[in-house]
Design a protein around this motif. Structure first.
Motif, PDB file in Angstrom:
ATOM      1  N   ARG A 123     -11.354   0.047  15.222  1.00  0.00           N
ATOM      2  CA  ARG A 123     -10.852  -1.166  14.552  1.00  0.00           C
ATOM      3  C   ARG A 123     -10.942  -2.364  15.496  1.00  0.00           C
ATOM      4  N   LYS A 124     -10.691  -2.089  16.776  1.00  0.00           N
ATOM      5  CA  LYS A 124     -10.716  -3.149  17.775  1.00  0.00           C
ATOM      6  C   LYS A 124     -12.114  -3.758  17.874  1.00  0.00           C
ATOM      7  N   ASP A 125     -13.161  -2.897  17.868  1.00  0.00           N
ATOM      8  CA  ASP A 125     -14.541  -3.395  17.921  1.00  0.00           C
ATOM      9  C   ASP A 125     -14.838  -4.280  16.715  1.00  0.00           C
ATOM     10  N   ILE A 126     -14.347  -3.843  15.545  1.00  0.00           N
ATOM     11  CA  ILE A 126     -14.631  -4.594  14.319  1.00  0.00           C
ATOM     12  C   ILE A 126     -13.883  -5.919  14.311  1.00  0.00           C
ATOM     13  N   MET A 127     -12.635  -5.902  14.813  1.00  0.00           N
ATOM     14  CA  MET A 127     -11.880  -7.157  14.904  1.00  0.00           C
ATOM     15  C   MET A 127     -12.596  -8.145  15.813  1.00  0.00           C
ATOM     16  N   LYS A 128     -13.101  -7.629  16.939  1.00  0.00           N
ATOM     17  CA  LYS A 128     -13.803  -8.497  17.884  1.00  0.00           C
ATOM     18  C   LYS A 128     -15.019  -9.124  17.209  1.00  0.00           C
ATOM     19  N   ALA A 129     -15.739  -8.294  16.438  1.00  0.00           N
ATOM     20  CA  ALA A 129     -16.924  -8.791  15.731  1.00  0.00           C
ATOM     21  C   ALA A 129     -16.553  -9.875  14.728  1.00  0.00           C
TER      22      ALA A 129
END
Lengths: 212, 212
Positions: A123-129
């Motif tokens: 989820r963290k990777d997607i939030m960053k994106a």
């Protein structure tokens, strides 16, 4: 946790005596039981002291090894893991996000042919994106995933304790459970066979604490 | 977990005998120790049986209550919680996302005056928002947060076990730790004083398993 001078003295008294009642501790310190109560509560709630009816207080390190601890140390990942939820490297970030919602998981393992582990997306990777200006429907997960060999993994026969330590030390919510092998070209490969998460540990904690 | 017929017979034998060596179980089943090994491994790894050097196998329910279990049941949230990470209701989703990164947390508590709990916002809420076409810099967190009274909470003196059960049952990663009071207008309010997460439980699991 920081202890007051009085709390430290209480711990010393309990250590010296093996087990002792609150009344006796109060007498030794020339205090009333009521004055002492908040200190005993704090020490018990944080697990430094253990209170038992009729026996009184004892120090936690004096509890010694117990059968339940031996059992905890023998538990293996294979019995407590969840099913893996995987996505292909060329799936879009949008598709991966939808998969996380429909499967209700916090991360996906990104796999190639034969379920070989390529990376992880959280989820963290997607939030960053989504903070950036990229098009989630166009960009594939391969672009933003954490890629092998930078992935912390576990195996079916790893003790649960050591897998739980990896989750804490590396500050990740989930570990892929893998089986390693060497392919025809001599490369080390890891087939994804499950996932082991903080949710698995929390469930196990509840289960153990309720075994009585 | 599903057990084979042979595994069920092994469990019955161990239950009946209190504790018994692998050799004796094998003899009773007219099998070799080698044939039996995989079954004993599975039963031990999943915690149904406990193996002890020289003693042999025993059934987990026969372990009885132990001091370490008593200690686990006395632990309270106050001693294991983390600091709360809060955001105001009119902060933008973008600002909340940045706060999650800089503080390295999976959710934020949304508070009003005097740190009164208004709602919660998680990575999941933010991912859902980014799937839509909304402007993360313009929309305030108040629009997408989960709002009171639909928030699962814990208190400083709640046993860790019961808080951990809330995390599992309600499928949330984090509970705000609150202190309740009634304000001048007679409304029930909850001041946010911490957060209790699956990470806290995982750390505690490791700590307990290593206390020996």
């Amino acid at each position: 946790m920081e202890w007051t001078e009085r709390q430290q003295r209480i711990v010393e008294i309990v250590k010296d005596s093996g087990s002792i009642t609150g009344e006796k501790i109060a007498a030794m310190l020339n205090l009333t039981r009521a004055t002492l109560r908040p200190d005993l509560t704090v020490l018990t709630m944080s697990g430094v002291l253990v209170a038992r009816p009729r026996v009184g207080y004892s120090y936690r390190e004096d509890l010694g090894p117990s059968p339940i601890m031996e059992r905890m140390l023998q538990l293996r990942v294979c019995a407590f893991k969840s099913m893996p939820v995987t996505v292909l490297e060329d799936a879009s970030i949008y598709e991966a996000t939808v998969a996380m919602f429909t499967q209700n998981v916090g991360s996906l393992t990104v796999v190639g042919t034969d379920r070989v582990l390529l990376g992880m997306i959280s989820r963290k990777d997607i939030m960053k994106a989504s903070l950036g200006k990229i098009d989630l429907q166009q960009v594939p997960v391969g672009v933003i995933m954490t890629r092998m060999p930078n992935i912390y993994m576990t195996t079916l026969d790893e003790p649960v304790l050591s897998a739980a330590k990896k989750l804490v030390q590396h500050q990740v919510d989930s570990l892929p459970v893998v089986e390693g092998y060497v392919d025809e070209s001599g490369n080390e490969c890891y087939e994804v066979v499950g996932r082991f998460t903080k949710t698995n540990v929390t469930k196990l904690f509840v289960e153990i604490a309720e075994t009585r």
